[in-house]
Structures are given as structure tokens and as C-alpha cells.
Design a protein around this motif. Structure first.
Motif, PDB file in Angstrom:
ATOM      1  N   LEU A  61      25.101  45.742   5.338  1.00  0.00           N
ATOM      2  CA  LEU A  61      24.140  46.838   5.346  1.00  0.00           C
ATOM      3  C   LEU A  61      22.712  46.308   5.481  1.00  0.00           C
ATOM      4  N   TRP A  62      22.597  45.048   5.897  1.00  0.00           N
ATOM      5  CA  TRP A  62      21.277  44.445   6.058  1.00  0.00           C
ATOM      6  C   TRP A  62      20.672  44.984   7.342  1.00  0.00           C
ATOM      7  N   ILE A  63      19.521  45.630   7.239  1.00  0.00           N
ATOM      8  CA  ILE A  63      18.866  46.206   8.404  1.00  0.00           C
ATOM      9  C   ILE A  63      17.404  45.782   8.413  1.00  0.00           C
ATOM     10  N   PRO A  64      16.778  45.731   9.582  1.00  0.00           N
ATOM     11  CA  PRO A  64      15.374  45.309   9.623  1.00  0.00           C
ATOM     12  C   PRO A  64      14.408  46.385   9.141  1.00  0.00           C
ATOM     13  N   LEU A  65      14.795  47.645   9.170  1.00  0.00           N
ATOM     14  CA  LEU A  65      13.887  48.725   8.805  1.00  0.00           C
ATOM     15  C   LEU A  65      14.131  49.163   7.364  1.00  0.00           C
ATOM     16  N   LYS A  66      13.395  48.529   6.462  1.00  0.00           N
ATOM     17  CA  LYS A  66      13.500  48.870   5.047  1.00  0.00           C
ATOM     18  C   LYS A  66      12.130  48.703   4.410  1.00  0.00           C
ATOM     19  N   ALA A  67      11.906  49.473   3.373  1.00  0.00           N
ATOM     20  CA  ALA A  67      10.604  49.428   2.706  1.00  0.00           C
ATOM     21  C   ALA A  67      10.786  49.796   1.242  1.00  0.00           C
ATOM     22  N   VAL A  68       9.770  49.479   0.477  1.00  0.00           N
ATOM     23  CA  VAL A  68       9.701  49.905  -0.913  1.00  0.00           C
ATOM     24  C   VAL A  68       8.727  51.079  -0.947  1.00  0.00           C
ATOM     25  N   ALA A  69       9.070  52.123  -1.678  1.00  0.00           N
ATOM     26  CA  ALA A  69       8.191  53.279  -1.807  1.00  0.00           C
ATOM     27  C   ALA A  69       6.917  52.865  -2.527  1.00  0.00           C
ATOM     28  N   THR A  70       5.788  53.291  -1.983  1.00  0.00           N
ATOM     29  CA  THR A  70       4.483  52.998  -2.569  1.00  0.00           C
ATOM     30  C   THR A  70       3.665  54.295  -2.589  1.00  0.00           C
ATOM     31  N   PRO A  71       2.590  54.323  -3.363  1.00  0.00           N
ATOM     32  CA  PRO A  71       1.724  55.503  -3.317  1.00  0.00           C
ATOM     33  C   PRO A  71       1.162  55.738  -1.903  1.00  0.00           C
ATOM     34  N   THR A  72       0.942  54.679  -1.169  1.00  0.00           N
ATOM     35  CA  THR A  72       0.414  54.820   0.194  1.00  0.00           C
ATOM     36  C   THR A  72       1.430  55.458   1.122  1.00  0.00           C
ATOM     37  N   ASN A  73       2.656  54.925   1.169  1.00  0.00           N
ATOM     38  CA  ASN A  73       3.615  55.465   2.136  1.00  0.00           C
ATOM     39  C   ASN A  73       4.287  56.751   1.656  1.00  0.00           C
ATOM     40  N   ALA A  74       4.043  57.175   0.423  1.00  0.00           N
ATOM     41  CA  ALA A  74       4.627  58.435  -0.070  1.00  0.00           C
ATOM     42  C   ALA A  74       4.146  59.630   0.755  1.00  0.00           C
ATOM     43  N   GLY A  75       2.960  59.520   1.331  1.00  0.00           N
ATOM     44  CA  GLY A  75       2.425  60.605   2.140  1.00  0.00           C
ATOM     45  C   GLY A  75       2.814  60.533   3.604  1.00  0.00           C
ATOM     46  N   TRP A  76       3.563  59.520   3.991  1.00  0.00           N
ATOM     47  CA  TRP A  76       3.970  59.361   5.388  1.00  0.00           C
ATOM     48  C   TRP A  76       5.245  60.142   5.658  1.00  0.00           C
ATOM     49  N   ARG A  77       5.404  60.527   6.898  1.00  0.00           N
ATOM     50  CA  ARG A  77       6.657  61.117   7.345  1.00  0.00           C
ATOM     51  C   ARG A  77       7.575  59.979   7.807  1.00  0.00           C
ATOM     52  N   PRO A  78       8.876  60.216   7.817  1.00  0.00           N
ATOM     53  CA  PRO A  78       9.811  59.143   8.184  1.00  0.00           C
ATOM     54  C   PRO A  78       9.485  58.459   9.514  1.00  0.00           C
TER      55      PRO A  78
END
Length: 164
Positions: free
Chosen positions: A107-124
Motif C-alpha cells: 500500500l506504499w504510494i507516492p501521494l501521501k501527506a500528514v494533515a496540517t492546519p495549512t492543508n486542512a483548508g485545501w481541496r483534495p
């Protein structure tokens, strides 16, 4: 009386995991006691119009919200077929265990992130584009590093053969 701040629950916000890959991800989340929220562009394109923060908080798109055909296409599987996950509120040991198990379970994929206050306002889609840029930059840096190592090895080999 003071309000007791609620501690956010550990969760993984996943996109486009289907079939056996979804089942594997779900089993892994269950084992680690981590919530799983999965959205597939082909099944629920309207969810892709919400922010990551809204999706993590269980937000949903009102059924009467009608998207234009252009918006539906922009958020469809054609525009966002990749698997992606956002790791939210995972304690460090759980995060480490998840990443290790993801690699072991393919399940290792290149598109992964940790939720942050900055990206919480982003759309997928915005997160996807940012991660794709970062991934491309990392791949270019790795290729540059390997080319530099190969050039240095070639120079060293030439110097060694000149000495002999």
C-alpha cells in the motif's frame, strides 16, 4: 465551566482505494484502531469539492447541491484516478506502524501527506497537485544525486587507471 477540548481521533482520509486494496487498507486501519474515511472520485465526485478538514470532520455534500458538468468532470476519476491518503492525528508510534505495514502490504504510494492546519483548508485536488510537484522534485533530486555519484565514480576510476 470550562469546555474540555476534544482530542481529535486518529484517522486516515483516503482517496480512490477500491476492491482488494481498500480491504487491505481497512484491515490495517482496524488493526491499528485508526478510523478510515475513503472517497472514490468515480463514485462520489462531490466529496472532492470539500476541504480536507471538512472531510476529516465527517462533512458531507448536501444532496441538493448540483455541480455543473464541468465541475463533475474536474473532480471525476478522469482527473483524479490516483490513490492518495492523508494521515491525521496519528501518534508517532501508530504513524510508524502504519507506514511500515503499508510498505509490507503493498500500500506504499507516492501521494501521501500528514494533515496540517495549512492543508486542512485545501481541496483534495489541490493536495494531489502539491504532492505530485513534491514527488517530481524529489525524483529529480534523486536522479541528480545518482548522476553526480556516477560521475564521481567515473572520475575516480579514470584516476585509478591513470595511476596504473
Amino acid at each position: 465551566m470550562k469546555a474540555i477540548p476534544r482530542k481529535p481521533k486518529p484517522a486516515i482520509l483516503a482517496f480512490n482505494f477500491e476492491g482488494e486494496r481498500y480491504d487491505t487498507l481497512k484491515a490495517l486501519c482496524d488493526e491499528l484502531e485508526v478510523g478510515l474515511i475513503n472517497h472514490c472520485a468515480s463514485e462520489n465526485p462531490a466529496a472532492f469539492s470539500l476541504t480536507l478538514g471538512d472531510l476529516l470532520e465527517g462533512g458531507s455534500v448536501a444532496t441538493q447541491t448540483e455541480l455543473t458538468p464541468e465541475a463533475k468532470l474536474a473532480m471525476s476519476a478522469l482527473a483524479f484516478p490516483e490513490e492518495l491518503y492523508v494521515l491525521a492525528n496519528l501518534p508517532e508510534d501508530t504513524l510508524d506502524a502504519f507506514l511500515k505495514a503499508a510498505r509490507e502490504n503493498d500500500l506504499w504510494i507516492p501521494l501521501k501527506a500528514v494533515a496540517t492546519p495549512t492543508n486542512a483548508g485545501w481541496r483534495p485536488m489541490a493536495l494531489k497537485m502539491e504532492l505530485m510537484e513534491e514527488h517530481a522534485a524529489m525524483q529529480a533530486a534523486i536522479a541528480e544525486h545518482k548522476a553526480k555519484q556516477a560521475a564521481e565514480a567515473a572520475v575516480k576510476a579514470r584516476e585509478t587507471s591513470d595511476e596504473n
